[in-house]
Design an enzyme around this catalytic site. Sequence first.
Site, PDB file in Angstrom:
ATOM      1  N   ASP A 106      -3.404  -7.816  -2.336  1.00  0.00           N
ATOM      2  CA  ASP A 106      -2.192  -8.539  -1.974  1.00  0.00           C
ATOM      3  C   ASP A 106      -2.243  -9.896  -2.664  1.00  0.00           C
ATOM      4  O   ASP A 106      -3.319 -10.448  -2.891  1.00  0.00           O
ATOM      5  CB  ASP A 106      -2.105  -8.678  -0.452  1.00  0.00           C
ATOM      6  CG  ASP A 106      -0.717  -9.107  -0.013  1.00  0.00           C
ATOM      7  OD1 ASP A 106       0.156  -9.307  -0.883  1.00  0.00           O
ATOM      8  OD2 ASP A 106      -0.503  -9.227   1.198  1.00  0.00           O
ATOM      9  N   SER A 107      -1.076 -10.416  -2.989  1.00  0.00           N
ATOM     10  CA  SER A 107      -1.016 -11.657  -3.767  1.00  0.00           C
ATOM     11  C   SER A 107      -1.500 -12.859  -2.972  1.00  0.00           C
ATOM     12  O   SER A 107      -1.904 -13.859  -3.545  1.00  0.00           O
ATOM     13  CB  SER A 107       0.421 -11.915  -4.195  1.00  0.00           C
ATOM     14  OG  SER A 107       1.234 -12.106  -3.049  1.00  0.00           O
ATOM     15  N   PHE A 110       1.648 -14.260   1.727  1.00  0.00           N
ATOM     16  CA  PHE A 110       1.788 -14.412   3.175  1.00  0.00           C
ATOM     17  C   PHE A 110       0.725 -15.336   3.756  1.00  0.00           C
ATOM     18  O   PHE A 110       0.996 -16.140   4.647  1.00  0.00           O
ATOM     19  CB  PHE A 110       1.730 -13.053   3.873  1.00  0.00           C
ATOM     20  CG  PHE A 110       2.396 -13.089   5.216  1.00  0.00           C
ATOM     21  CD1 PHE A 110       3.675 -12.595   5.374  1.00  0.00           C
ATOM     22  CD2 PHE A 110       1.760 -13.644   6.316  1.00  0.00           C
ATOM     23  CE1 PHE A 110       4.311 -12.664   6.605  1.00  0.00           C
ATOM     24  CE2 PHE A 110       2.380 -13.716   7.548  1.00  0.00           C
ATOM     25  CZ  PHE A 110       3.667 -13.218   7.691  1.00  0.00           C
ATOM     26  N   ASP A 284      -0.619  -0.162   4.903  1.00  0.00           N
ATOM     27  CA  ASP A 284      -1.890  -0.837   5.150  1.00  0.00           C
ATOM     28  C   ASP A 284      -1.743  -1.644   6.418  1.00  0.00           C
ATOM     29  O   ASP A 284      -0.636  -2.040   6.786  1.00  0.00           O
ATOM     30  CB  ASP A 284      -2.257  -1.797   4.020  1.00  0.00           C
ATOM     31  CG  ASP A 284      -1.528  -3.120   4.179  1.00  0.00           C
ATOM     32  OD1 ASP A 284      -0.318  -3.149   3.898  1.00  0.00           O
ATOM     33  OD2 ASP A 284      -2.127  -4.103   4.652  1.00  0.00           O
ATOM     34  N   CYS A 322     -11.724  14.819  17.331  1.00  0.00           N
ATOM     35  CA  CYS A 322     -12.001  13.979  16.158  1.00  0.00           C
ATOM     36  C   CYS A 322     -13.302  14.401  15.472  1.00  0.00           C
ATOM     37  O   CYS A 322     -14.306  14.671  16.128  1.00  0.00           O
ATOM     38  CB  CYS A 322     -12.083  12.513  16.580  1.00  0.00           C
ATOM     39  SG  CYS A 322     -12.359  11.385  15.201  1.00  0.00           S
ATOM     40  N   CYS A 324     -14.886  12.408  13.282  1.00  0.00           N
ATOM     41  CA  CYS A 324     -15.484  11.215  12.666  1.00  0.00           C
ATOM     42  C   CYS A 324     -16.974  11.114  12.979  1.00  0.00           C
ATOM     43  O   CYS A 324     -17.499  11.814  13.850  1.00  0.00           O
ATOM     44  CB  CYS A 324     -14.757   9.949  13.125  1.00  0.00           C
ATOM     45  SG  CYS A 324     -15.334   9.274  14.692  1.00  0.00           S
ATOM     46  N   CYS A 327     -17.454  10.246  16.798  1.00  0.00           N
ATOM     47  CA  CYS A 327     -17.161  11.290  17.791  1.00  0.00           C
ATOM     48  C   CYS A 327     -18.048  12.529  17.633  1.00  0.00           C
ATOM     49  O   CYS A 327     -18.301  13.237  18.602  1.00  0.00           O
ATOM     50  CB  CYS A 327     -15.695  11.698  17.723  1.00  0.00           C
ATOM     51  SG  CYS A 327     -14.563  10.390  18.226  1.00  0.00           S
ATOM     52  N   HIS A 353     -14.145   5.329  13.862  1.00  0.00           N
ATOM     53  CA  HIS A 353     -13.252   6.248  14.576  1.00  0.00           C
ATOM     54  C   HIS A 353     -11.779   5.925  14.295  1.00  0.00           C
ATOM     55  O   HIS A 353     -10.985   6.820  13.985  1.00  0.00           O
ATOM     56  CB  HIS A 353     -13.508   6.220  16.080  1.00  0.00           C
ATOM     57  CG  HIS A 353     -12.438   6.933  16.843  1.00  0.00           C
ATOM     58  ND1 HIS A 353     -12.368   8.308  16.896  1.00  0.00           N
ATOM     59  CD2 HIS A 353     -11.339   6.468  17.503  1.00  0.00           C
ATOM     60  CE1 HIS A 353     -11.283   8.660  17.573  1.00  0.00           C
ATOM     61  NE2 HIS A 353     -10.647   7.561  17.953  1.00  0.00           N
TER      62      HIS A 353
END
Length: 404
Positions: A106-107, A110, A284, A322, A324, A327, A353
């Site tokens: 991102d530039s 923000f 994102d 899940c 992951c 889990c 997770h």
Amino acid sequence: MTETTIMRSTALGGRFSFELLGTDPGSLARRGRIETTRGTIETPVFMPVGTQATVKTLHPDEVLGTGAQIILANTYHLMLRPGVELLKDAGGVHRFMGWDRPILTDSGGFQVFSLAANNKVTEEGVTFASHIDGSPWKMTPESVIDLQLAFGSDIMMQLDHVLGLPAERPAIQDATERSARWLERAVAAYDNRSGEATRSVLFGIQQGGMDADLRVWSARTVGSMDVAGCAVGGLSVGEPKDVMNAMLEISTPELPANKPRYLMGVGSPEDLWNGAERGIDMFDCVLPTRAARNGALFTPDGRITITNRKWQTHHEPVDPSCDCAACSRFTAAYIHHLFRAREVLGLRLASVHNLRFLARQMEDIRAALDSGTFRGAAAAFHDRYRPVANRNTAHDHPRGAVRS
Ligand SMILES: [Zn+2]
């Protein structure tokens, strides 16, 4: 999924491309594929955020293990610390952080407007004081291109003029039009400075606040420029979710169909489904990792708070469905214990997770688009998942995040 004429856009002499593989007949949803020199990205995709060149608490292999195809870093933060010269010496941000897949930076627009002090906008750019030590800095549309080229970003974002909410229409119009002029300068700087060997492409950012006319104008303007992709900025900043959805519905049809569309700062499970339905390809957000560190874990029914007493004796995974690394090996009772004992492994397992949960949502979305069952899959998700609120909080927004 409807077979559309396959649409394709390429940049970097074909070394970056987006292929639109198909569209959902019942919505604006699309299935696509981005090819970069550092790997393929199947879309719609969620991108974990590694603001400071690290996805907080996780080893890059763990990030990869959640199914991440591309991650974010942030120009504002990296420019201040460790600095562009050090990153150049390190051989770029990929080598520095040990991540060899694509990175989008991102530039920092923000962050300048939300984190830094004394920010002052002129037509040339923005000056501000570092949030770390108060030192004076300046960003221009050209300088953020130089920085991101030096980092070796795969996807660079233009500098945009971001407004805090609430804002009056004249101020929104002024910032939206300035962002468009800054994009023209960014494109020119990119053309002048990126050499033959560059792997970096540039995305423009649509703005326009919650104003339909400005959104349409900005989408058409960004879409008409020579950029590899188009981002939708300035949403998920505290507005009700139905307002964000309405803004998306008028925006995405105005953006080029053959380029990827990136909705910045959005990443709650329900918003991923809602955004995909409205034609977004990339997302994102700091939400999954930040929520994880606060003990909030996603499940198919909604978020749970792992520190609650009910999990103390729950000798089952947080989410039995899940796959992951948390889990598949640890119980909710164990993660509850880690959080209660303030053990850092708890933060890591919760982060793994939540990232895996979002990656699985995207896998489900892509599979549903591939099999022509998107409408049913989306309905099944929304029937079961209970969102925390019907309003996006600025707190969840990485572009507005304080110390993300
Ligand atoms: Zn899990």
